[in-house]
Design a protein around this motif. Sequence first.
Motif, short mmCIF file in Angstrom:
data_model
loop_
_atom_site.label_atom_id
_atom_site.label_comp_id
_atom_site.label_asym_id
_atom_site.label_seq_id
_atom_site.Cartn_x
_atom_site.Cartn_y
_atom_site.Cartn_z
N ALA A 251 0.97 -1.13 0.14
CA ALA A 251 0.12 0.11 -0.02
C ALA A 251 1.26 1.11 -0.45
CB ALA A 251 -0.95 0.07 1.47
N TYR A 252 1.80 0.82 0.90
CA TYR A 252 2.67 2.45 0.44
C TYR A 252 3.65 2.62 -0.48
CZ TYR A 252 6.44 5.81 2.32
OH TYR A 252 7.48 6.00 2.53
N ALA A 253 3.78 1.83 -1.61
CA ALA A 253 4.82 1.44 -2.31
C ALA A 253 3.79 2.24 -3.45
CB ALA A 253 5.27 0.50 -2.40
N LYS A 254 2.34 1.63 -3.07
CA LYS A 254 1.77 2.86 -4.61
C LYS A 254 1.58 3.97 -4.53
CE LYS A 254 -0.72 -2.43 -5.70
NZ LYS A 254 -2.17 -2.69 -5.63
N LYS A 255 1.55 4.40 -3.17
CA LYS A 255 1.32 6.02 -2.97
C LYS A 255 1.99 6.87 -2.06
CE LYS A 255 0.09 5.59 1.80
NZ LYS A 255 -0.47 6.02 3.15
N ARG A 256 3.59 6.26 -2.31
CA ARG A 256 5.00 6.93 -2.53
C ARG A 256 5.53 6.91 -3.44
NH1 ARG A 256 7.37 10.78 -0.07
NH2 ARG A 256 9.98 9.61 0.38
N ILE A 257 5.87 8.90 -3.83
CA ILE A 257 5.97 8.84 -5.79
C ILE A 257 6.92 9.07 -5.11
CG2 ILE A 257 5.65 10.72 -6.87
CD1 ILE A 257 2.78 8.51 -7.21
N GLN A 258 8.14 9.29 -5.87
CA GLN A 258 9.90 9.47 -6.56
C GLN A 258 9.69 9.84 -8.36
OE1 GLN A 258 12.46 8.94 -3.05
NE2 GLN A 258 10.72 10.50 -3.27
N PHE A 259 10.81 10.42 -7.88
CA PHE A 259 10.84 10.89 -9.10
C PHE A 259 9.64 10.91 -10.61
CE2 PHE A 259 14.54 8.76 -7.14
CZ PHE A 259 15.23 10.42 -7.64
N GLY A 260 9.07 11.46 -9.78
CA GLY A 260 7.66 11.56 -10.76
C GLY A 260 7.00 10.18 -10.88
N GLN A 261 6.85 8.65 -10.20
CA GLN A 261 6.10 7.49 -10.16
C GLN A 261 5.98 6.96 -8.99
OE1 GLN A 261 7.78 5.00 -12.90
NE2 GLN A 261 9.99 5.53 -12.75
N ILE B 266 6.44 1.69 -6.54
CA ILE B 266 5.97 -0.07 -6.55
C ILE B 266 6.66 -0.47 -8.34
CG2 ILE B 266 3.89 0.53 -7.19
CD1 ILE B 266 3.23 -2.35 -6.06
N GLN B 267 6.75 0.64 -8.94
CA GLN B 267 6.71 0.75 -10.39
C GLN B 267 8.47 0.68 -11.19
OE1 GLN B 267 5.04 3.63 -12.87
NE2 GLN B 267 3.05 3.34 -12.73
N PHE B 268 9.05 0.95 -9.63
CA PHE B 268 10.77 0.54 -9.46
C PHE B 268 11.24 -0.88 -9.19
CE2 PHE B 268 10.24 5.03 -8.37
CZ PHE B 268 11.77 5.78 -9.47
N GLN B 269 12.02 -1.79 -10.61
CA GLN B 269 11.71 -2.58 -9.84
C GLN B 269 12.69 -3.29 -9.76
OE1 GLN B 269 15.04 -5.10 -12.59
NE2 GLN B 269 13.20 -5.64 -14.14
N VAL C 170 12.58 -2.21 -6.16
CA VAL C 170 11.11 -2.33 -4.92
C VAL C 170 10.56 -3.29 -5.13
CG1 VAL C 170 8.65 -1.25 -3.58
CG2 VAL C 170 11.28 -0.04 -4.66
N SER C 171 9.51 -3.39 -6.52
CA SER C 171 8.62 -4.96 -6.96
C SER C 171 9.24 -5.63 -7.01
CB SER C 171 8.40 -4.30 -8.52
OG SER C 171 9.03 -4.60 -9.53
N PHE C 172 10.62 -6.26 -7.42
CA PHE C 172 10.93 -7.89 -7.33
C PHE C 172 11.06 -7.60 -5.77
CE2 PHE C 172 13.12 -8.56 -10.58
CZ PHE C 172 12.30 -8.39 -12.10
N LEU C 173 11.04 -6.92 -4.60
CA LEU C 173 10.98 -7.23 -3.32
C LEU C 173 10.06 -7.68 -2.72
CD1 LEU C 173 13.74 -7.10 -1.02
CD2 LEU C 173 12.93 -4.85 -0.77
#
Length: 369
Positions: free
Chosen positions: A255-265, A268-271, A273-276
Motif C-alpha cells: 500500500a505504501y509503495a503504491k502511494k509513495r511518489i519518487q522521481f515522478g512515479q 512500486i514501479q521501480f524494479q 522495489v517491485s521485485f522485493l
Amino acid sequence: MTVTELAGAALLDEVVRLTRDELRPSADAAEEAKEFPRELVRRLCELGLVRLGLPESRSGLVFCRAIETLASGWLAVAESVHLQVLAAVGPARFGGTHVRDDVLPTMLSGAVIGGNCFSEPNAGSDLSHLETTAVLDGDRYRLNGEKSWVGHANVGGVFNVYCRTAGGGLGGITCLLVDADSPGLSVHRPVRKMGVRALPTATITFTDVLVPRDRVIGRPNRGMLVASDVFVQGRIGLAACAVGLAQGALEYAVAYAKKRIQFGQPVIQFQGVSFLLADMATQIQAARQLLHYAVTRRDAGHDVSVEAAQAKLFSTDVAMRVTTDAVQVLGAYGYTQDSPAERWMREAKLLQIIEGTNQIQRAAIAARL
C-alpha cells in the motif's frame, strides 16, 4: 458447504471484522502502554477459537487461518489466543474428570486465562534438567521451584507446571495444574521485552504450594507425554502467527509503495522495489502452504512432529525477512515509531526464539532424517 464449513466461514468473517475494526486501531497504543487486551482475548475465546485449536477438534486449518488474520492486525492478541490453546491442550486430552468438567470449560471460554510453565533459570527449556520439584504429601503435592519466561504469567488464573516427581532425565516429570491464587505462588514483575509488550511474560516462584492429586494432568512421572502434544501444537500455532505477521507487513508495504511518489512515479514501479515485494509475497505463500500441509495432515490423524517443526522454522524465518524488507521498502519512515513496520520487525525476532529456537527446530528435523 457442510455445517462445519459454514460455521468456520462465519467465524473467520467475524475474526476479519474484529481484526479490522478493533485490533489494528488498538495495537500501537496498547503496545506502547503494555496493556494486555483482556476483553478482546475473552471475546475471541468465546467465539470458539480455543476449542478449534485443540488437536482433537480436527479443525486446525480454520484455527490457523483465524490466527493468521489476528496476527496480521496485532501479534500480541494472536499469540495470547495461541497460548490459551497451549494451556488447554493438556487438560483437554489428559485431565481427570474434575479438570475436564470444572476447569477446562473456563479456559475454553476465556473466563480464566491459562499458561504453561516449562523453562527454568538454570535449565532453560531442557526438561531433562528440571529443578522444580513436587513431593507427594498425603493427597496433595508440595511444589517448590521457579519457572521463567511464563507467558500470561501476570494475567493467568491457572498454570500447567512441569516438575520433577521422581528420578532424573526426561523420566519422572509430572504436569500439575496449579491455581494462580494458591498460597506460596508468587508472580514477578513482567519482563521488559523488545516486542509483544502487551502480552505479559514473567517468572513465577513456587514455595510449598499445595496441589491436589486430582490436578495431575496425565499420569504421575509421565509428563513428557503431555509436553509432546503441547510442543507440536506450539509449533503449529506459532507458525500461523508468523505467517499472519508477515502478511500484514507485506500488505502495508505494498500500500505504501503504491502511494509513495519518487522521481515522478510510485516506487512500486521501480524494479528494485517491485521485485522485493514479489519475493516477500512468494516466501509468505510458501510458508503458508507448508503450515497448512502440516495442519491438514494432523487433522487427518497423522504424526506431524517433523512437519510442525519445519513449518515453525520456515515461517518464522520468513516473518523476520519479510518484516525487515518491509522496513526497507518504507525507507526512513519505516525506521520510525510512526510506522508499525519497526514494531513488526521487533516482534518477528521473538518468533524465531520461542516455542523452541529455530536452531532447536533444525536439530529436531535433522534427527528424523
